[in-house]
Every structure is written in C-alpha cells, then in structure tokens.
Write a protein that holds these residues in place. Structure first.
Motif, mmCIF file in Angstrom:
data_model
loop_
_atom_site.group_PDB
_atom_site.id
_atom_site.type_symbol
_atom_site.label_atom_id
_atom_site.label_comp_id
_atom_site.label_asym_id
_atom_site.label_seq_id
_atom_site.Cartn_x
_atom_site.Cartn_y
_atom_site.Cartn_z
ATOM 1 N N GLY A 1 28.707 46.648 -27.123
ATOM 2 C CA GLY A 1 29.267 45.203 -26.903
ATOM 3 C C GLY A 1 29.388 44.831 -25.474
ATOM 4 O O GLY A 1 30.060 43.831 -25.280
ATOM 5 N N ILE A 2 28.970 45.455 -24.716
ATOM 6 C CA ILE A 2 28.940 45.180 -23.225
ATOM 7 C C ILE A 2 27.472 45.078 -22.644
ATOM 8 O O ILE A 2 26.392 46.099 -22.831
ATOM 9 N N GLY A 3 27.186 44.081 -21.979
ATOM 10 C CA GLY A 3 25.997 43.406 -21.501
ATOM 11 C C GLY A 3 25.740 44.408 -19.968
ATOM 12 O O GLY A 3 24.784 45.125 -19.845
ATOM 13 N N TYR A 4 26.699 44.434 -19.254
ATOM 14 C CA TYR A 4 26.804 44.931 -17.972
ATOM 15 C C TYR A 4 27.865 45.465 -17.491
ATOM 16 O O TYR A 4 29.150 45.068 -17.832
ATOM 17 N N SER A 5 28.110 46.389 -16.664
ATOM 18 C CA SER A 5 28.887 47.184 -16.391
ATOM 19 C C SER A 5 29.198 47.668 -14.923
ATOM 20 O O SER A 5 27.981 47.605 -14.348
ATOM 21 N N MET A 6 30.194 47.958 -14.105
ATOM 22 C CA MET A 6 30.380 48.620 -12.886
ATOM 23 C C MET A 6 31.423 49.413 -12.942
ATOM 24 O O MET A 6 32.250 49.309 -13.532
ATOM 25 N N ASN A 7 31.349 50.275 -12.106
ATOM 26 C CA ASN A 7 32.182 51.541 -12.117
ATOM 27 C C ASN A 7 32.747 51.705 -10.437
ATOM 28 O O ASN A 7 31.525 52.451 -9.725
ATOM 29 N N PRO A 8 33.723 51.484 -9.884
ATOM 30 C CA PRO A 8 34.070 51.874 -8.689
ATOM 31 C C PRO A 8 34.299 53.237 -8.251
ATOM 32 O O PRO A 8 34.012 53.685 -7.183
ATOM 33 N N TYR A 9 34.366 54.087 -9.254
ATOM 34 C CA TYR A 9 34.726 55.460 -9.181
ATOM 35 C C TYR A 9 33.640 56.173 -10.236
ATOM 36 O O TYR A 9 33.443 55.732 -11.367
ATOM 37 N N GLN A 10 32.988 57.426 -10.015
ATOM 38 C CA GLN A 10 32.426 58.316 -10.840
ATOM 39 C C GLN A 10 33.361 59.596 -10.957
ATOM 40 O O GLN A 10 33.888 60.091 -10.022
ATOM 41 N N GLY A 11 33.451 60.019 -11.954
ATOM 42 C CA GLY A 11 34.438 61.085 -12.354
ATOM 43 C C GLY A 11 35.955 60.226 -12.883
ATOM 44 O O GLY A 11 36.117 59.117 -12.361
ATOM 45 N N CYS A 12 36.776 61.166 -13.263
ATOM 46 C CA CYS A 12 37.908 60.321 -13.452
ATOM 47 C C CYS A 12 38.998 61.484 -13.752
ATOM 48 O O CYS A 12 39.166 62.270 -14.506
ATOM 49 N N GLU A 13 40.216 61.167 -12.787
ATOM 50 C CA GLU A 13 41.306 62.098 -12.857
ATOM 51 C C GLU A 13 42.110 62.227 -14.016
ATOM 52 O O GLU A 13 42.861 62.926 -14.288
ATOM 53 N N HIS A 14 41.979 60.848 -14.911
ATOM 54 C CA HIS A 14 42.690 61.026 -16.142
ATOM 55 C C HIS A 14 42.682 62.088 -17.109
ATOM 56 O O HIS A 14 43.339 62.770 -17.622
ATOM 57 N N GLY A 15 41.577 62.890 -17.248
ATOM 58 C CA GLY A 15 41.119 64.121 -17.644
ATOM 59 C C GLY A 15 41.160 64.179 -19.168
ATOM 60 O O GLY A 15 41.307 64.961 -19.893
ATOM 61 N N CYS A 16 40.783 62.884 -19.785
ATOM 62 C CA CYS A 16 40.979 62.845 -21.160
ATOM 63 C C CYS A 16 39.683 63.791 -21.582
ATOM 64 O O CYS A 16 38.398 63.631 -21.400
ATOM 65 N N VAL A 17 40.004 64.690 -22.693
ATOM 66 C CA VAL A 17 39.376 65.977 -22.884
ATOM 67 C C VAL A 17 38.182 65.392 -23.714
ATOM 68 O O VAL A 17 37.213 65.954 -23.573
ATOM 69 N N TYR A 18 38.188 64.383 -24.308
ATOM 70 C CA TYR A 18 37.032 63.946 -25.218
ATOM 71 C C TYR A 18 36.282 62.793 -24.567
ATOM 72 O O TYR A 18 35.272 62.334 -25.108
ATOM 73 N N CYS A 19 36.382 62.647 -23.281
ATOM 74 C CA CYS A 19 35.646 61.680 -22.669
ATOM 75 C C CYS A 19 33.986 61.762 -22.479
ATOM 76 O O CYS A 19 33.658 62.676 -22.160
ATOM 77 N N TYR A 20 33.334 60.728 -23.131
ATOM 78 C CA TYR A 20 32.005 60.821 -23.338
ATOM 79 C C TYR A 20 31.309 60.501 -21.990
ATOM 80 O O TYR A 20 29.966 60.962 -21.366
ATOM 81 N N ALA A 21 31.877 60.098 -20.856
ATOM 82 C CA ALA A 21 31.620 60.170 -19.549
ATOM 83 C C ALA A 21 31.267 61.436 -18.802
ATOM 84 O O ALA A 21 30.615 61.414 -17.639
ATOM 85 N N ARG A 22 31.982 62.416 -19.331
ATOM 86 C CA ARG A 22 31.886 63.765 -18.514
ATOM 87 C C ARG A 22 30.308 63.950 -18.375
ATOM 88 O O ARG A 22 30.044 64.433 -17.210
#
Length: 362
Positions: free
Chosen positions: A72-93
């Motif tokens: 449901g997203i056409g375009y995105s942007m990420n100021p940071y790569q990697g994430c200190e939140h540390g969600c164990v399930y995160c698909y972005a890993r």
C-alpha cells in the motif's frame, strides 16, 4: 493465551532483539572470535554487550519506488539504514546485508546515517517530471529511532515536504514524533500528512521482549491521542500479529487505539523471511523455551508449513485456519470500534504550484 514472561533471563540479552551476530550471506570471508578470546571478555552465561555505532553514508538517491503490490506504499524513503529498536521479527534485517553487514546484532547496532537526505529530497521534489504522490518515511527502518535525536534528519526532511507542499506519510513506533508536532500541524493544514503508529502489545513484558528499545505502549497510545487531538489522521498498525504471543490481544489492541483516536487499523501476520527465521528461532528458544515449539508451529500453519511465504497478496495475510481466525477477529474489531471512521487520502494538488513557484494569489 496468558501474557508471556521471561523464562530464561540469564541467557537472554535484554537490550537486543537478535541474540548473536549473523554472518552476511554475500561475504565469502567471515570474522569469528575464538571461544578462548570470548572467555576473557564475558563471564559464562552473561550476554555480550554491544555498543551502537553510527556510520555516515552518502547515497546518490533517497526516494525509492516500492514494487510490492500488497504494502500500500508507492514510494518510500529511509534516513537511516539499520534500526536500534531491535525488533526481533523485523523484515528489514535482511536489507542490512546489502550494505556489507549482518542481519542480526549488526542490524540494530551499526546504524547507517544519510545526512544528505534532506538535500536529495529537495532535488527530487523539484524534478520537472515528478507528479506528487505520497512518500512514506520509514518504509524500511524507523525514521524516529534513537539516531534521530542526534541527527534530526527526519525533521529536516519534513521541512522540505512542507516547503514544497508535498504529501508525506510516517511509520513509527517512537513517541519522538511528538517533537515535530509543529511541522505536522503545519502539514495537516493542507491535508499533507498521515501517521501510522505501530502498537504490538498492551503487555509490558511482551513489548519489551519483541521490541527491546522501543517506546512503551502507554507512550504510543499517548502519541496517537495527541496527534489525533491535533487533527492529524492516525492509522494504528497492529503488526505483526504472532500466533501464540500477541494474537490473543487483537480485540483489546483495537479497542485501545480506537479509544485514543485512531481513524483505522491494519493487521499483518508475522512472516520470518530470509535470515529472520533463524534469528527469531534463536531468540524464542532463549526467551520462551517452553512456548517455542508451539509458536513456531502456529506460524508455520499460516504459511503452508514454512515460517515464511513470499507470495504477493498472501505473504502478509497468511492462510489457513489460524490466519482466518485472526482476520475474523480483526473484522469484528473494525465493526465494533471503527464504525464510520476512515483514514483520509492525502492532498496531491498543491505541490506543482509550489515546485514551479506559481503560487496561488490567495
């Protein structure tokens, strides 16, 4: 199912999601510490302490077109790569491997910082052929993770969106977004902002297990309330739902976010793609050893016997009896708590005038 609690706290690194370093699948050479070396650094049974580091990087582009038809997203942007939140399930890993790092501890401790993001965004929004369509901050990693407190890149990007009157969406699970309430209110005057706040569990222990360095649930509910009181539309993301861990909370979560003003909510069933399957398995065997086998079995039942299903249209919803039950509960929750509510479309009509300098007379 009752709320969960730590069952093997001595072996669990409470400050991190991933419980060990994972090698990069693209690297032929691997660095591994010998047991003798580690023995001098850590006492037996204690988790390894890992310090977060920031590395500045200089990409040539910042806005990405999202190819997936079911997000449901056409375009995105990420100021940071990697994430200190540390969600164990995160698909972005898995994406951290493309930067030369591992998807485990590296993902949440080696944060790549794009200081040029506002400048790149400014240039992108001025392109003659660009026609305004919402761009979502945090399509991959949270734009309000702890790094934002130091670098303020997200705030600078919001200033660019406001300058050009361009619609923007934000996905976050951090109350730090309230720091930028002044910009959000200014964007909202022209219907240019929509916020998506992730709320995974109402139980403190469950939240801290799944998402060790994130804002508490009461703070997230407060965030939704304050944004909503300011008129800013908020969609709550009850995601991911993990059968056997937070699946029993769907109705309570929906009631809670509706009570603080959310206009809608979304629900996805967890899928453990790529390296996430091994990372999650290692984590749950330490955090919830008595429940590990049951939870993994329930996840597999939603994805045809695997912990992951990559088919578009199905991968986020799951299929089978367990998944159907989860979506049935979500349907009841929408009818009960979200009747006559809707998340609005953002305004795309103003950008062309502000991009070209042909501002309206009034």
């Amino acid at each position: 199912m009752s709320d969960i609690s730590i069952q093997n706290s001595n072996a669990l690194n409470r400050g991190r999601g991933a419980q060990e370093k994972r090698n990069n699948r693209f690297e032929k050479l691997r660095h591994e510490e010998s047991p003798e070396y580690l023995e001098h650094l850590f006492r037996e049974g204690e988790p390894q302490k890992v310090k977060t580091t920031y590395q500045k990087i200089f990409p040539k582009t910042i806005v990405n077109q999202v190819q997936s038809p079911d997000i449901g997203i056409g375009y995105s942007m990420n100021p940071y790569q990697g994430c200190e939140h540390g969600c164990v399930y995160c698909y972005a890993r898995n994406t951290h491997e493309y930067w030369g790092y591992g998807p485990g501890i590296d993902f949440e401790s080696k944060i790549l910082v794009k200081e040029e993001a506002p400048k790149l965004l400014d240039a992108f929004l001025r392109k003659p052929k660009w026609k305004a369509t919402p761009i979502v901050l945090s399509g991959n990693t949270d734009c309000y993770q702890p790094a934002e407190k130091h670098f303020e890149i997200t705030r600078a990007c919001l200033e660019v969106f406001l300058k050009y009157r361009h619609p923007v969406g934000i996905i976050t699970k951090n109350a730090m977004i309230l720091r930028d309430l002044d910009l959000l209110k200014a964007l909202h005057k022209d219907r240019l902002i929509g916020v998506h706040v992730s709320v995974t569990s109402l139980n403190k222990e469950t939240r801290s297990l799944l998402e060790p360095r994130t804002t508490t649930t009461p703070q997230r509910l407060k965030t939704i309330r304050l944004l909503s009181e300011a008129g800013i539309p908020v969609n709550a993301m009850l995601a991911p739902i993990i059968p056997g861990i937070n699946s029993h909370e769907i109705m309570a979560l929906a009631e809670a976010v509706a009570g603080v003003g959310a206009r809608s909510f979304g629900l996805t069933v967890v899928r453990l793609n790529g390296a996430i399957g091994d990372i999650f398995t290692s984590w749950i065997q330490k955090a919830l050893p008595d429940k590990a086998e049951k939870v993994l079995s329930l996840i597999k039942s939603c994805h045809g016997g695997s912990v992951n299903d990559s088919r578009f249209g199905i991968r986020q919803k799951g299929e089978g009896a367990v998944a159907e039950q989860l979506h049935h509960m979500a349907g009841i929750a929408r009818r009960r708590y979200f009747k006559h509510r809707e998340f609005p479309e953002l305004n795309t009509a103003l950008h062309q005038q502000y991009k070209t300098g042909q501002l309206p007379l009034f």
